[in-house]
Design a protein around this motif. Structure first.
Motif, PDB file in Angstrom:
ATOM      1  N   LEU A  66      57.759  25.213  22.451  1.00 24.58           N
ATOM      2  CA  LEU A  66      59.059  24.617  22.109  1.00 24.58           C
ATOM      3  C   LEU A  66      60.218  25.408  22.712  1.00 24.58           C
ATOM      4  O   LEU A  66      61.285  25.502  22.129  1.00 24.58           O
ATOM      5  N   SER A  67      60.016  25.940  23.920  1.00 22.82           N
ATOM      6  CA  SER A  67      60.972  26.900  24.458  1.00 22.82           C
ATOM      7  C   SER A  67      61.731  26.430  25.696  1.00 22.82           C
ATOM      8  O   SER A  67      62.606  27.150  26.191  1.00 22.82           O
ATOM      9  N   GLN A  68      61.430  25.232  26.208  1.00 25.92           N
ATOM     10  CA  GLN A  68      62.081  24.784  27.436  1.00 25.92           C
ATOM     11  C   GLN A  68      62.384  23.286  27.392  1.00 25.92           C
ATOM     12  O   GLN A  68      61.651  22.506  26.776  1.00 25.92           O
ATOM     13  N   LEU A  69      63.471  22.897  28.072  1.00 24.35           N
ATOM     14  CA  LEU A  69      63.767  21.496  28.388  1.00 24.35           C
ATOM     15  C   LEU A  69      63.637  20.576  27.168  1.00 24.35           C
ATOM     16  O   LEU A  69      62.788  19.693  27.109  1.00 24.35           O
ATOM     17  N   ILE A  70      64.517  20.785  26.211  1.00 22.92           N
ATOM     18  CA  ILE A  70      64.547  19.967  25.000  1.00 22.92           C
ATOM     19  C   ILE A  70      65.194  18.635  25.352  1.00 22.92           C
ATOM     20  O   ILE A  70      66.386  18.568  25.662  1.00 22.92           O
ATOM     21  N   TRP A  71      64.409  17.566  25.290  1.00 21.36           N
ATOM     22  CA  TRP A  71      64.844  16.272  25.811  1.00 21.36           C
ATOM     23  C   TRP A  71      64.884  15.185  24.745  1.00 21.36           C
ATOM     24  O   TRP A  71      64.045  15.134  23.829  1.00 21.36           O
ATOM     25  N   ALA A  72      65.865  14.297  24.890  1.00 20.03           N
ATOM     26  CA  ALA A  72      65.913  12.970  24.273  1.00 20.03           C
ATOM     27  C   ALA A  72      65.639  12.945  22.768  1.00 20.03           C
ATOM     28  O   ALA A  72      64.751  12.230  22.307  1.00 20.03           O
ATOM     29  N   PRO A  73      66.400  13.677  21.974  1.00 20.21           N
ATOM     30  CA  PRO A  73      66.211  13.586  20.524  1.00 20.21           C
ATOM     31  C   PRO A  73      66.659  12.228  19.982  1.00 20.21           C
ATOM     32  O   PRO A  73      67.582  11.603  20.524  1.00 20.21           O
ATOM     33  N   GLU A  74      66.015  11.766  18.933  1.00 21.68           N
ATOM     34  CA  GLU A  74      66.422  10.582  18.185  1.00 21.68           C
ATOM     35  C   GLU A  74      66.406  10.922  16.701  1.00 21.68           C
ATOM     36  O   GLU A  74      65.487  11.602  16.233  1.00 21.68           O
TER      37      GLU A  74
END
Length: 327
Positions: A66-74
């Motif tokens: 869970l340490s890189q490129l946090i994408w597209a939360p909903e």
């Protein structure tokens, strides 16, 4: 009477998602251009989101999956609690160019999701150990469904769309069923992609929009349609449009519209939320170019009860055009 929407509704937030809650607030999240956090803001109107205070409710880990490129939360409401679905990559991505995202869930039991604690519920496991992202959920006939994008190494392309029923908001209870894969020319420009699914249920039908191609000027929206009484886990229940339903419009200065969600206006009209850029000359890596702005506009309907998305409308507000991320 709903006021006219002024675009962009939020600056520099790609993959925008808006949830209209019974408390009278619109809750907004989207991909932060630094890809290191999950942010929330809320307002009583869609226009109010533009200047609403934003809060980072979760930050990436220092290392690990869970340490890189946090994408597209909903952000969604299910079983009396708030849930945020998002994709994250491990720090092993630093050493190569291969995206290796998986999908994760946060839970918050506060009435106001801007408060309380967001608890990590873990990875949503699909039974496939490949690149996965862009999850959304929806209720239909008292069943909770999960729709997402994932790569199948035996199918040409980077991601297909899948659906399954859920046991609870972080666990699937049925096997994944593929609904669509990139096949038409407008889905395979730059990358072979079907991603960013969004579900709209209206007029006795279930509409599933998604985005295709790389996230530049070629990025655009497609749609699948099923009868509301059909078995949604049956791929044959869905009809896929052969042409895109929402795409770049040079006259209006809007390029690469996509990764949409749906919400409602203050008086109940269907609103399309999406991101787009208003120029085509990008500086540096397009992934880190921050100026995909969040936008919204009203959806029209034809005589058969199908959505008409029209064209992405021109901007009403100032937008940045430099590669710097706004504070």
């Amino acid at each position: 009477m709903t006021e006219d929407i002024k675009n962009p509704i939020v600056l520099q937030r790609a993959d925008p998602f808006v949830y209209k809650h019974e408390d009278g607030y619109y809750y907004f999240t989207g991909s932060h251009p630094l890809y290191d956090r999950i942010v929330l803001r809320r307002a009583k109107t869609l226009n109010g989101l533009h200047d609403a205070e934003e809060t980072a409710v979760w930050w990436k880990h220092e290392s690990g999956p869970l340490s890189q490129l946090i994408w597209a939360p909903e952000i969604h409401r299910a079983e009396g609690k708030w849930y945020i679905y998002f994709a994250a990559a491990p720090d092993t991505n630093i050493d190569d160019d291969t995206f290796n995202h998986r999908m994760y869930v946060l839970e918050n039991d506060s009435d106001n999701p801007m408060e309380g604690d967001w608890i990590e519920k873990g990875e949503v496991k699909t039974g496939m150990s490949t690149f996965a992202l862009d999850a959304t959920i929806f209720y239909h006939k008292e069943e909770l469904y999960y729709v997402w994008a994932q790569q199948d190494l035996e199918i040409e392309g980077h991601s297909n769309l899948y659906i399954a029923k859920m046991e609870n908001p972080w666990t699937l209870k049925t096997e994944p069923v593929m609904l669509t894969k990139p096949e038409f020319s407008w889905e395979i420009q730059g990358f072979w992609v079907n991603e960013g699914p969004a579900v709209l249920i209206k007029n006795g039908k279930v509409f599933l929009t998604y985005s295709g191609s790389a996230t530049g000027v070629d990025y655009c929206m497609g749609i699948l349609t099923a009868d509301a009484d059909a078995d949604l886990l049956d791929p044959n229940a869905w009809t896929k449009n052969e042409e895109p339903v929402f795409q770049s419009n040079e006259a209006n200065g809007q390029y690469g519209p996509g990764h949409n969600s749906f919400t409602e206006s203050e008086d109940g009209e269907t609103i399309l939320v999406y991101h787009a850029r208003n120029y085509t000359e990008l500086v540096g890596d397009p992934l880190y170019e921050p100026n995909r702005q969040a936008r919204a506009q009203k959806v029209e309907w034809d005589e058969q009860g199908n959505p008409i998305f029209g064209e992405p409308l021109p901007d009403d507000r100032w937008t940045p055009k430099t590669p710097e991320v706004l504070k």
